[in-house]
Design an enzyme around this catalytic site. Structure first.
Site, PDB file in Angstrom:
ATOM      1  N   ASP A 193       0.871  -1.166   0.000  1.00 32.76           N
ATOM      2  CA  ASP A 193       0.000   0.000   0.000  1.00 32.76           C
ATOM      3  C   ASP A 193       0.907   1.214   0.000  1.00 32.76           C
ATOM      4  OD1 ASP A 193      -1.654   2.234   0.726  1.00 32.76           O
ATOM      5  OD2 ASP A 193      -3.155   0.811   1.470  1.00 32.76           O
ATOM      6  N   THR A 225      -8.045  -3.368  -3.177  1.00 32.55           N
ATOM      7  CA  THR A 225      -7.870  -2.014  -3.701  1.00 32.55           C
ATOM      8  C   THR A 225      -9.186  -1.486  -4.246  1.00 32.55           C
ATOM      9  OG1 THR A 225      -5.596  -2.543  -4.332  1.00 32.55           O
ATOM     10  CG2 THR A 225      -6.606  -0.644  -5.389  1.00 32.55           C
ATOM     11  N   ARG A 254     -13.013  -5.095  -6.778  1.00 24.39           N
ATOM     12  CA  ARG A 254     -13.760  -4.854  -8.005  1.00 24.39           C
ATOM     13  C   ARG A 254     -13.044  -5.571  -9.134  1.00 24.39           C
ATOM     14  NH1 ARG A 254     -17.048  -3.670  -4.943  1.00 24.39           N
ATOM     15  NH2 ARG A 254     -18.360  -1.786  -4.800  1.00 24.39           N
ATOM     16  N   ASP A 277     -14.861 -13.196  -6.289  1.00 26.32           N
ATOM     17  CA  ASP A 277     -16.214 -12.796  -5.921  1.00 26.32           C
ATOM     18  C   ASP A 277     -16.692 -11.659  -6.804  1.00 26.32           C
ATOM     19  OD1 ASP A 277     -18.491 -13.133  -4.184  1.00 26.32           O
ATOM     20  OD2 ASP A 277     -17.983 -11.194  -3.302  1.00 26.32           O
ATOM     21  N   GLU A 282     -19.392  -8.034 -14.695  1.00 26.10           N
ATOM     22  CA  GLU A 282     -20.077  -8.805 -13.664  1.00 26.10           C
ATOM     23  C   GLU A 282     -21.544  -8.886 -14.051  1.00 26.10           C
ATOM     24  OE1 GLU A 282     -18.816  -8.530  -9.282  1.00 26.10           O
ATOM     25  OE2 GLU A 282     -20.700  -7.373  -9.373  1.00 26.10           O
ATOM     26  N   HIS A 301     -20.654 -12.195  -6.105  1.00 22.02           N
ATOM     27  CA  HIS A 301     -20.520 -10.946  -5.336  1.00 22.02           C
ATOM     28  C   HIS A 301     -21.284 -11.078  -4.011  1.00 22.02           C
ATOM     29  CE1 HIS A 301     -19.669  -6.393  -5.967  1.00 22.02           C
ATOM     30  NE2 HIS A 301     -19.504  -6.730  -4.705  1.00 22.02           N
ATOM     31  N   GLY A 304     -19.910  -9.419   0.632  1.00 25.62           N
ATOM     32  CA  GLY A 304     -20.429  -8.335   1.456  1.00 25.62           C
ATOM     33  C   GLY A 304     -21.652  -8.763   2.241  1.00 25.62           C
TER      34      GLY A 304
END
Length: 343
Positions: A193, A225, A254, A277, A282, A301, A304
């Site tokens: 990072d 990221t 993403r 994921d 997508e 996805h 979350g």
């Protein structure tokens, strides 16, 4: 212009602005009852279109908006209809879709449940790191096919999680939670990072490394990221091809952060494995070769918050509303100057 919370002893007028489906998922009857004890909440239906006559009427007296997925942009026109609006409490992660420059210019305070949403993503990531290290899913598939255990004493030494090297790409909220969850395990954790110093990395219990080194040294790289103009395609072909043989790329961020074509080539060749994921696009086209590739696991996805995890989002938003109404301020504020680094 700066706006202020109402202070102790007064229940602020509030409304829910999100899609009806989001409200139904995140705000169960118990959560709504708790919100109504803290603030004077406008009756449902929720505000999912802020241009209607009813929305304009509600907005005229609102001091706080409880927002969620599907909230329309809070642009200058909306703010003109909401002259008393002072705060936005978001029941999900990113506020980019609805908190506009007009909100920041007015000095509206913003809170997000990103910290609450980070935990299930981190839990998913930890599970996938450990499962892929042990090759659980592939071996379960083979076991189902052969119905025979085989000689376990001939298991490849590449299988297992002891002293495995795990790379974390970005010390985001989720990345930091993954680091925290990895601490009890016998793995070495590297971090890349550019905004984290070596001293801060050491305080996190990880080793700070450059981006190329992260990919060449790690058995597993987990991508956290945010998708920003500077990070689109960040994980490119050269980095993917530099990964050790049989290394695993986990992506819960993403899809567009990763060069999808380069990753597909590497996975189809059997050089690396992937747990995705998120993908780009997508979802992937129905005929995309990764769907049937034994070296790729693709999930819809789901890392979350879902199901009973939505309650955690509502609980955090309720806590933030309670703090703001009492004049204590948000514990999880979103700052305008940090937007460039957030998802």
């Amino acid at each position: 212009m700066t706006v202020h919370a109402p202070g102790p002893g007064r229940r602020p007028r509030a409304a829910v602005a999100m899609s009806a489906d989001a409200a139904s998922a995140v705000l169960d009857p118990q959560s709504l009852a708790a919100f109504r004890r803290v603030c004077d909440l406008a009756p449902f239906p929720v505000l999912d279109d802020l241009s209607t006559a009813r929305a304009v009427s509600v907005l005229a007296g609102v001091e706080l908006l409880v927002t969620g997925w599907g909230c329309p942009p809070l642009d200058a026109d909306v703010l003109r209809a909401a002259p008393r609006l002072r705060a936005v409490v978001h029941t999900a992660g990113s506020v980019r879709g609805h908190v506009t420059d007009a909100c920041w210019d007015r000095g509206i305070e913003v809170s997000s449940a990103a910290a609450a949403n980070a935990l299930p993503v981190a839990e998913y990531t930890l599970a996938m790191i450990l499962l892929s290290g042990k090759r659980v899913l592939e071996r379960a598939r083979d076991y189902r096919t052969t119905r025979a255990r085989g000689n376990w004493l001939r298991t490849s030494r590449g299988v297992g999680n002891y002293r495995r090297t795990v790379g974390i790409l970005s010390a985001s909220l989720i990345g930091r939670r993954v680091i925290e969850l990895l601490r009890p395990h016998d793995v070495e954790v590297l971090l890349h990072d550019p905004y984290v110093s070596e001293a801060e990395a050491a305080a996190l219990g990880v080793e700070a490394v450059g981006l190329p080194e992260l990919f060449t040294r790690c058995d597993t790289v987990s991508v956290h990221t945010p998708l920003l103009p500077a990070t689109r395609g960040l994980v490119g072909r050269e980095l993917i091809e530099s990964m050790p043989a049989d290394a695993v790329l986990v992506n819960t961020s993403r899809g567009a952060v990763v060069d999808q074509a380069a990753l597909t080539d590497a996975v189809l060749a059997g050089r690396v494995r992937a747990v995705l994921d998120v993908t780009d696009p997508e979802a992937l086209p129905a005929d995309h070769p990764l769907w049937d590739c034994e070296h790729a696991l693709i999930t819809p996805h789901l890392a979350g918050s879902e199901g009973n995890e939505w309650r955690r989002l509502a609980d955090l938003a309720l806590d933030e509303t309670t703090r703001w109404a009492s004049g204590a301020g948000f514990l999880h504020p979103v700052r305008r100057e940090r937007l460039a680094f957030l998802a």
